[in-house]
Enzyme design. Structure first.
Site, PDB file in Angstrom:
ATOM      1  N   ARG A  45       0.863  -1.184   0.000  1.00  0.00           N
ATOM      2  CA  ARG A  45       0.000   0.000   0.000  1.00  0.00           C
ATOM      3  C   ARG A  45       0.898   1.232   0.000  1.00  0.00           C
ATOM      4  NH1 ARG A  45       2.412   2.081   3.601  1.00  0.00           N
ATOM      5  NH2 ARG A  45       0.832   3.698   3.681  1.00  0.00           N
ATOM      6  N   GLY A  46       0.257   2.418  -0.095  1.00  0.00           N
ATOM      7  CA  GLY A  46       1.037   3.651  -0.246  1.00  0.00           C
ATOM      8  C   GLY A  46       1.113   3.947  -1.735  1.00  0.00           C
ATOM      9  N   ALA A  47       0.852   5.230  -2.083  1.00  0.00           N
ATOM     10  CA  ALA A  47       0.665   5.583  -3.496  1.00  0.00           C
ATOM     11  C   ALA A  47       1.827   5.165  -4.407  1.00  0.00           C
ATOM     12  CB  ALA A  47       0.369   7.070  -3.600  1.00  0.00           C
ATOM     13  N   ARG A  87      -7.311  -0.476  -6.802  1.00  0.00           N
ATOM     14  CA  ARG A  87      -7.672   0.591  -5.843  1.00  0.00           C
ATOM     15  C   ARG A  87      -7.930   1.871  -6.641  1.00  0.00           C
ATOM     16  NH1 ARG A  87      -4.308   1.183  -0.393  1.00  0.00           N
ATOM     17  NH2 ARG A  87      -6.244   2.206   0.256  1.00  0.00           N
ATOM     18  N   GLN A 129      -2.063   2.412   9.976  1.00  0.00           N
ATOM     19  CA  GLN A 129      -0.759   2.456   9.285  1.00  0.00           C
ATOM     20  C   GLN A 129       0.292   3.185  10.116  1.00  0.00           C
ATOM     21  OE1 GLN A 129      -3.704   3.100   7.860  1.00  0.00           O
ATOM     22  NE2 GLN A 129      -3.751   2.606   5.702  1.00  0.00           N
ATOM     23  N   ASP A 151      -1.931  10.953  -1.930  1.00  0.00           N
ATOM     24  CA  ASP A 151      -2.330   9.891  -2.872  1.00  0.00           C
ATOM     25  C   ASP A 151      -2.683  10.449  -4.244  1.00  0.00           C
ATOM     26  OD1 ASP A 151      -2.952   8.710  -0.031  1.00  0.00           O
ATOM     27  OD2 ASP A 151      -2.632   7.072  -1.438  1.00  0.00           O
ATOM     28  N   ASN A 158      -5.287  12.636   0.653  1.00  0.00           N
ATOM     29  CA  ASN A 158      -4.395  11.746   1.417  1.00  0.00           C
ATOM     30  C   ASN A 158      -5.248  10.993   2.435  1.00  0.00           C
ATOM     31  OD1 ASN A 158      -1.713  10.766   2.025  1.00  0.00           O
ATOM     32  ND2 ASN A 158      -1.844  11.897   3.932  1.00  0.00           N
ATOM     33  N   LYS A 159      -4.613  10.172   3.224  1.00  0.00           N
ATOM     34  CA  LYS A 159      -5.301   9.320   4.194  1.00  0.00           C
ATOM     35  C   LYS A 159      -6.328  10.075   5.024  1.00  0.00           C
ATOM     36  CE  LYS A 159      -5.010   5.795   4.545  1.00  0.00           C
ATOM     37  NZ  LYS A 159      -6.007   4.989   3.800  1.00  0.00           N
TER      38      LYS A 159
HETATM   39  O1  MRU Z   1      -4.523   3.290   2.249  1.00  0.00           O
HETATM   40  P1  MRU Z   1      -3.035   3.474   2.136  1.00  0.00           P
HETATM   41  O2  MRU Z   1      -2.277   2.927   3.292  1.00  0.00           O
HETATM   42  O3  MRU Z   1      -2.512   3.001   0.811  1.00  0.00           O
HETATM   43  O4  MRU Z   1      -2.852   5.054   2.174  1.00  0.00           O
HETATM   44  C1  MRU Z   1      -1.573   5.595   2.080  1.00  0.00           C
HETATM   45  C2  MRU Z   1      -1.527   7.044   2.306  1.00  0.00           C
HETATM   46  O5  MRU Z   1      -2.539   7.708   2.459  1.00  0.00           O
HETATM   47  C3  MRU Z   1      -0.192   7.709   2.239  1.00  0.00           C
HETATM   48  O6  MRU Z   1      -0.154   8.831   3.056  1.00  0.00           O
HETATM   49  C4  MRU Z   1       0.057   8.142   0.780  1.00  0.00           C
HETATM   50  O7  MRU Z   1      -0.034   7.051  -0.084  1.00  0.00           O
HETATM   51  C5  MRU Z   1       1.345   8.800   0.604  1.00  0.00           C
HETATM   52  S1  MRU Z   1       2.604   7.652   0.738  1.00  0.00           S
HETATM   53  C6  MRU Z   1       4.012   8.026   0.082  1.00  0.00           C
END
Ligand code: MRU
Length: 344
Positions: A45-47, A88, A195, A236, A246-247
């Site tokens: 996970r993570g963009a 996603r 996370q 994201d 973002n999250k």
């Molecule tokens: O749902 P996730 O864990 O994939 O969400 C990730 C985030 O929101 C991060 O802050 C975002 O991807 C930036 S990561 C370099």
């Protein structure tokens, strides 16, 4: 520094983020379906990391194809790209990476399937290498915003685990450490998927960065007590007006930071900017299973049958953002103008 994802002996090796921090397990994908599943189930996970996973998934799908001619392989690749793009919806890096791979696919110079397979593998590896370079650059550039003794608040995981290595929002902290600065990081637990508690604490501690874990609703109090100097988060998807998705919970932090006059920095590579989107409200927000809210670690914490919403991301309006740190420099308001200058 741990490598979150790598192409190894014709397979994709990843750390299973759904098991961290209790188990440090790596797994291998040897077909693209495994990659789709890993993204959906958030083993990765993570963009930026899911972008790299998608690119490698396409290369893997091509490699496994037994199509006897290029047309057959192109048909299979169309299905593979479609499946990966459904994994996603919010992080644009996923679609950006698929588009990069499609550019290779669409070169229409292929007479042998093996040539196309080789070039797709090379491109996926290049995307992963570029991600590491971008993270290092954001680290160097973003570190200029940090001074010795700073207390930084971060949300979710925008570190090494969200990229191939080093991260986005955490990269400036890692770089500052190398420069000899002492930085302490408050980490939001980041309900519902935790996370922050599970991943950010794990990776910062591995790099000997001092941390303090807080629940998401403690940030305002700590700010009011003067405990937070700066907020650093990832993204994201960024709209061309500078709105940042973002999250979930990022927006609340930005509002709190504004109220307390605390700089609010977003750190993200250019691949996170969606040049087709004018404002944050156009960005699709993933709605996840309600079970993530009603349960923690498999244990039910509320009444049976309760109504739940579970948006995984939110939109932070550009006016709340002090600056966006990219691998090409720091963008200060007006963000719209600066972002448009980055169009290639
Ligand atoms: O749902 P996730 O864990 O994939 O969400 C990730 C985030 O929101 C991060 O802050 C975002 O991807 C930036 S990561 C370099």
């Amino acid at each position: 520094m741990i490598k979150t994802i790598e192409w190894k002996n014709g397979k994709i090796r990843m750390i299973d983020q759904s098991k961290l921090p209790l188990k440090e397990e790596f797994f291998e994908c040897s077909d693209y379906e495994c990659v789709v599943d890993a993204i959906k189930s958030m083993k990765i996970r993570g963009a930026p990391a899911i972008g790299v996973a998608a690119a490698m998934g396409i290369a893997l799908g091509a490699k496994n194809s037994s199509a006897s001619n290029v047309d057959g392989l192109l048909g299979e690749l169309e299905v593979i790209c479609k499946e990966l793009s459904k994994a996603r919806p919010t992080a644009v890096n996923l679609f950006w990476a698929i588009e990069r791979m499609k550019k290779i696919i669409c070169l229409s110079k292929w007479s042998r399937t093996d040539d196309l397979k080789r070039d797709l593998e090379d491109e996926a590896i290049k995307i992963a290498e570029e991600d590491v370079e971008a993270s290092k650059k954001m680290g160097r550039i973003g570190a200029s915003l940090l001074k010795n003794g700073d207390n930084v608040l971060t949300h979710c995981n925008a570190g090494s685990l969200a990229t191939v290595a080093y991260g986005t929002a955490l990269a400036p902290i890692y770089h500052s450490l190398k420069e000899g600065k002492k930085i302490h990081v408050y980490v939001d637990e980041t309900r519902p998927k935790l996370q922050g508690a599970r991943l950010t604490i794990w990776e910062l501690n591995k790099e000997n960065v001092p941390t303090t874990l807080i629940t998401d609703n403690m940030a305002g109090y700590l700010m009011s007590q003067g405990k937070i100097d700066k907020v650093f988060v990832g993204a994201d998807r960024i709209a061309t007006n500078g709105d940042v998705v973002n999250k979930i919970g990022t927006y609340s932090l930005a509002v709190l930071a504004k109220e307390h006059n605390i700089p609010f920095y977003v750190v993200a590579p250019i691949s996170t900017i969606d040049f087709n989107v004018l404002s944050g409200n156009e960005i699709p927000i993933e709605e996840r299973d309600g079970g993530e809210v009603t349960h923690i670690g498999g244990v039910q914490i509320t009444s049976n049958g309760v109504s739940v919403v579970n948006p995984a991301f939110d939109v932070t309006p550009n006016l709340l953002i002090t600056a966006i740190v990219t691998e090409k420099g720091i963008l200060y308001p007006s963000l719209k103008e600066k972002i448009n200058n980055l169009r290639s």
